[in-house]
Design an enzyme around this catalytic site. Structure first.
Site, PDB file in Angstrom:
ATOM      1  CG  HIS A 189     -87.356  43.871  33.886  1.00 17.47           C
ATOM      2  ND1 HIS A 189     -87.777  45.161  34.028  1.00 17.47           N
ATOM      3  CD2 HIS A 189     -86.255  43.918  33.109  1.00 17.47           C
ATOM      4  CE1 HIS A 189     -86.937  45.961  33.379  1.00 17.47           C
ATOM      5  NE2 HIS A 189     -86.000  45.233  32.819  1.00 17.47           N
ATOM      6  NE  ARG A 296     -82.702  44.111  31.054  1.00 18.77           N
ATOM      7  CZ  ARG A 296     -83.082  43.545  29.902  1.00 18.77           C
ATOM      8  NH1 ARG A 296     -82.721  42.323  29.612  1.00 18.77           N
ATOM      9  NH2 ARG A 296     -83.826  44.213  29.043  1.00 18.77           N
ATOM     10  NE  ARG A 332     -79.011  48.055  32.146  1.00 15.42           N
ATOM     11  CZ  ARG A 332     -80.284  47.794  31.858  1.00 15.42           C
ATOM     12  NH1 ARG A 332     -80.832  48.320  30.774  1.00 15.42           N
ATOM     13  NH2 ARG A 332     -80.985  46.994  32.605  1.00 15.42           N
ATOM     14  CD  GLU A 431     -82.216  52.926  28.737  1.00 13.01           C
ATOM     15  OE1 GLU A 431     -82.949  51.942  28.598  1.00 13.01           O
ATOM     16  OE2 GLU A 431     -81.395  53.016  29.661  1.00 13.01           O
ATOM     17  CG  ASN A 454     -87.236  46.794  26.122  1.00  9.39           C
ATOM     18  OD1 ASN A 454     -87.595  46.409  25.033  1.00  9.39           O
ATOM     19  ND2 ASN A 454     -86.451  46.083  26.914  1.00  9.39           N
ATOM     20  CG  ASP A 455     -86.607  52.128  29.516  1.00 11.20           C
ATOM     21  OD1 ASP A 455     -87.752  52.149  29.998  1.00 11.20           O
ATOM     22  OD2 ASP A 455     -85.651  51.559  30.068  1.00 11.20           O
ATOM     23  NE  ARG A 465     -89.753  48.236  30.103  1.00 11.06           N
ATOM     24  CZ  ARG A 465     -88.430  48.071  30.139  1.00 11.06           C
ATOM     25  NH1 ARG A 465     -87.626  49.116  30.117  1.00 11.06           N
ATOM     26  NH2 ARG A 465     -87.906  46.874  30.193  1.00 11.06           N
ATOM     27  CB  CYS A 502     -79.544  45.779  24.013  1.00  9.63           C
ATOM     28  SG  CYS A 502     -79.644  47.320  24.927  1.00  9.63           S
TER      29      CYS A 502
HETATM   30  C1  PEP Z   1     -84.355  48.869  27.142  1.00  9.93           C
HETATM   31  O1  PEP Z   1     -84.848  49.803  27.776  1.00  9.93           O
HETATM   32  O2  PEP Z   1     -84.615  48.650  25.937  1.00  9.93           O
HETATM   33  C2  PEP Z   1     -83.413  47.937  27.795  1.00  9.93           C
HETATM   34  C3  PEP Z   1     -82.786  47.018  27.098  1.00  9.93           C
HETATM   35  O3  PEP Z   1     -83.232  48.034  29.141  1.00  9.93           O
HETATM   36  P1  PEP Z   1     -84.272  47.489  30.238  1.00  9.93           P
HETATM   37  O4  PEP Z   1     -85.280  46.632  29.526  1.00  9.93           O
HETATM   38  O5  PEP Z   1     -83.495  46.743  31.246  1.00  9.93           O
HETATM   39  O6  PEP Z   1     -84.865  48.761  30.775  1.00  9.93           O
HETATM   40 MG    MG Z   2     -84.022  50.404  29.671  1.00 10.26          MG
END
Ligand code: PEP
Ligand code: MG
Length: 552
Positions: A189, A296, A332, A431, A454-455, A465, A502
């Site tokens: 993050h 977020r 979210r 995700e 991402n997840d 990740r 996203c």
């Molecule tokens: C994701 O997982 O792709 C996402 C957008 O959420 P975060 O990165 O906050 O887990």
């Molecule tokens: Mg996520």
């Protein structure tokens, strides 16, 4: 001149001096003081005064950025000056002869434990605050700073072993030219934050970081993921040329702010922004965003002294909606856990936090957390175009349970005669591979999908990740991830609902042709990446894309 290789987490190049941030205090030994009690007490008093001064300065400087949440610093200052707390410190040092460090650690723990057992939820939450405040005093005793930008007078390049989201939200962003970290990965993050801020970031520098000293003048090249120490004339002139070229590019891109997001073959795709504060919605709009695809919301909680109340949350959501109106804002619900830990909601340590009690799972364990948030969101929905999105859904049962909680929140507002948009859309993040594979069933009960790549990549490829050691495996272009996306889009469209992306891959120009050809309706990314992607989009022909490899 030396080149230190790391991993690029955010592009751009800057020149500046290095400032090291050492997170947290060093380990404290249970030891008696080596000097007389009055001398040790004097050390303690100096450290307490320094910590309180830091907190007061932080409260002032963060007021405009954090609003009411900057009060956390006032609460910490108050706790450190509390007579019971200072009496206990005095007893431990003068009465029992312990070192100031041990006394602070011990008293902090004792007070934290005594807060933790109280039944009043507000007092209970002070348990984490006193530990946090005591850690600040310890850092002062050990000569270290607390917030990454404390003590920085001019903008500098911030170097640290790691940067956690809770630290990044505290810092004064105007003082940061770039980030350098020993560990970290492209998808952590702090890296995402660097991209949001549009500042260069180089992560995973490893031992290379040891070649740098405080105040060294360096070039941080986020495009190549390198640090150049003691740059020579040639390196500096190349730097100035790139700065000038970047400025020209920015001016050219600014002309695309009002331009429609259409591909060369006439496909319309919406380009939205990912944000983590209400203020960023306004910035996103002027950066060309056609809406917010991911707010977020957990970042609102991350720097708070207490869990934000329904009213405080309502104000924040309303502001985001008003800033983006009439365009939509997808908010979210809280996604705590994994790397996003909260001081106002201490959680049990888990073996595998990414697979543990995070996001909606935590909300099912503590339903009042989500009910407060849902009421706040619904109340805000009267002031713009809100869409509510749930993270980490893996099963249909979860979605149905979440929908019934939304229904209950609406009933609460009806009973209180509070206005809300009764047609507010409720969707989910796709995700987890489970959600993608069950997207047909989920689509029948969701108003929209947004794929969190991402997840989704992390869970599909069983690849942390956050762990740079496996970053060669983490690839959102992997065929398995793309197949899950193709399946999700197909099932969403069969049910007549839109689907966005996203995760960070939404801004990846190399994936844009495939996303377009698959029929993805919206891409959401850091605001600074919207115009560069729009430029690529205008020049992309999705007809030429062969999707046969993605067939299931
Ligand atoms: C994701 O997982 O792709 C996402 C957008 O959420 P975060 O990165 O906050 O887990
Ligand atoms: Mg996520």
């Amino acid at each position: 001149m030396k080149l230190l290789q790391g991993v690029s987490a955010s592009g751009g190049i800057v020149a500046g001096k290095v400032h090291f941030f050492q997170a947290g205090a060093k380990e404290v030994k249970k030891a008696k003081s080596k000097q007389s009690a009055p001398q040790e007490t004097a050390r303690l008093q100096t450290a307490l005064a320094a910590a309180v001064a830091q907190l007061e300065a932080l409260q002032k400087s963060s007021g405009s950025q954090l609003g009411k949440d900057s009060e956390v610093f006032a609460v910490h200052a108050m706790l450190l000056q509390d007579a019971d707390f200072t009496d206990r410190l005095e007893e431990l040092i003068s009465g029992e002869g312990w070192s100031a460090e041990y006394a602070v650690q011990q008293a902090g723990q004792e007070f934290s434990e005594s807060f933790a057992v109280l039944s009043d939820p507000y007092m209970k939450e002070r348990a984490a605050d006193i530990l946090d405040a005591a850690a600040r005093v310890l850092s002062c005793l050990q000569g270290q700073s607390c917030a990454p930008t404390d003590g920085m007078i001019e903008p500098m390049i911030l170097a640290a072993d790691t940067l956690f989201p809770s630290q990044t939200v505290q810092m004064d962003k105007s003082k940061i030219l770039a980030f350098l970290t020993r560990g970290g990965a492209y998808n952590s993050h702090a890296s995402i934050l660097a991209r949001t801020l549009g500042i260069p970031a180089i992560v995973n520098l490893g031992n290379n970081l040891d070649s740098l000293k405080e105040e060294d003048f360096i070039l941080a090249d986020g495009d190549k993921g390198i640090v150049i120490t003691e740059p020579d004339e040639a390196a500096l002139s190349a730097y100035h040329q790139r700065q000038a070229a970047a400025e020209q590019e920015r001016a050219a891109l600014a002309k695309l702010v009002e331009k429609e997001s259409l591909s060369k073959d006439g496909r319309r795709i919406q380009l939205f922004a990912n944000i983590s504060t209400p203020q960023e919605a306004a910035e996103a709009k002027s950066a060309g965003a056609e809406g917010v695809g991911l707010f977020r919301s957990e970042f609102l909680f991350m720097h708070a002294a207490h869990l934000p109340s329904e009213d405080e949350q309502y104000q924040a959501y309303r502001q985001a909606l008003e800033n983006m109106a009439p365009a939509p804002v997808i908010i979210r619900t809280i996604d705590f856990g994994a790397d996003k830990q909260l001081s106002c909601l201490p959680q049990k340590q888990e073996e595998n936090p990414a697979l543990g009690c995070r996001a909606i799972r935590l909300c099912f364990a503590r339903p009042e957390l989500l009910m407060v948030q849902l009421r706040a969101l619904l109340r805000a929905s009267a002031f713009g175009k809100l869409q509510i999105m749930f993270p980490m859904v893996a099963t249909l049962e979860e979605l149905l349970r979440l929908r019934s909680m939304v229904k209950k929140a609406k009933q609460d507002l009806d009973a209180a005669q509070l206005a809300y948009d009764s047609s507010v859309k409720v969707g989910i993040m796709v995700e987890t591979p489970a959600a993608a594979l069950a997207s047909r069933e989920l689509a029948a009960h969701a108003d929209f999908f947004s794929i969190g790549t991402n997840d989704l990549t992390q869970y599909t490829l069983a690849c942390d990740r956050m762990n740079e050691a496996v970053s060669n495996i983490f690839d959102s272009r992997n065929i398995s991830v793309l197949r899950l996306i193709a399946l999700t889009v197909r099932n969403a469209h069969a049910q007549g609902i839109p689907v966005g992306i996203c995760g960070e891959s939404a801004a990846d120009p190399s994936l844009l042709p495939q996303y377009l050809a698959l029929g993805v309706d919206e891409l959401s990314m850091s605001a600074k990446r919207i115009l560069p992607l729009r430029k690529v989009l205008l020049d992309t022909d999705s007809h030429k894309v062969d999707l046969s490899a993605l067939a299931l």
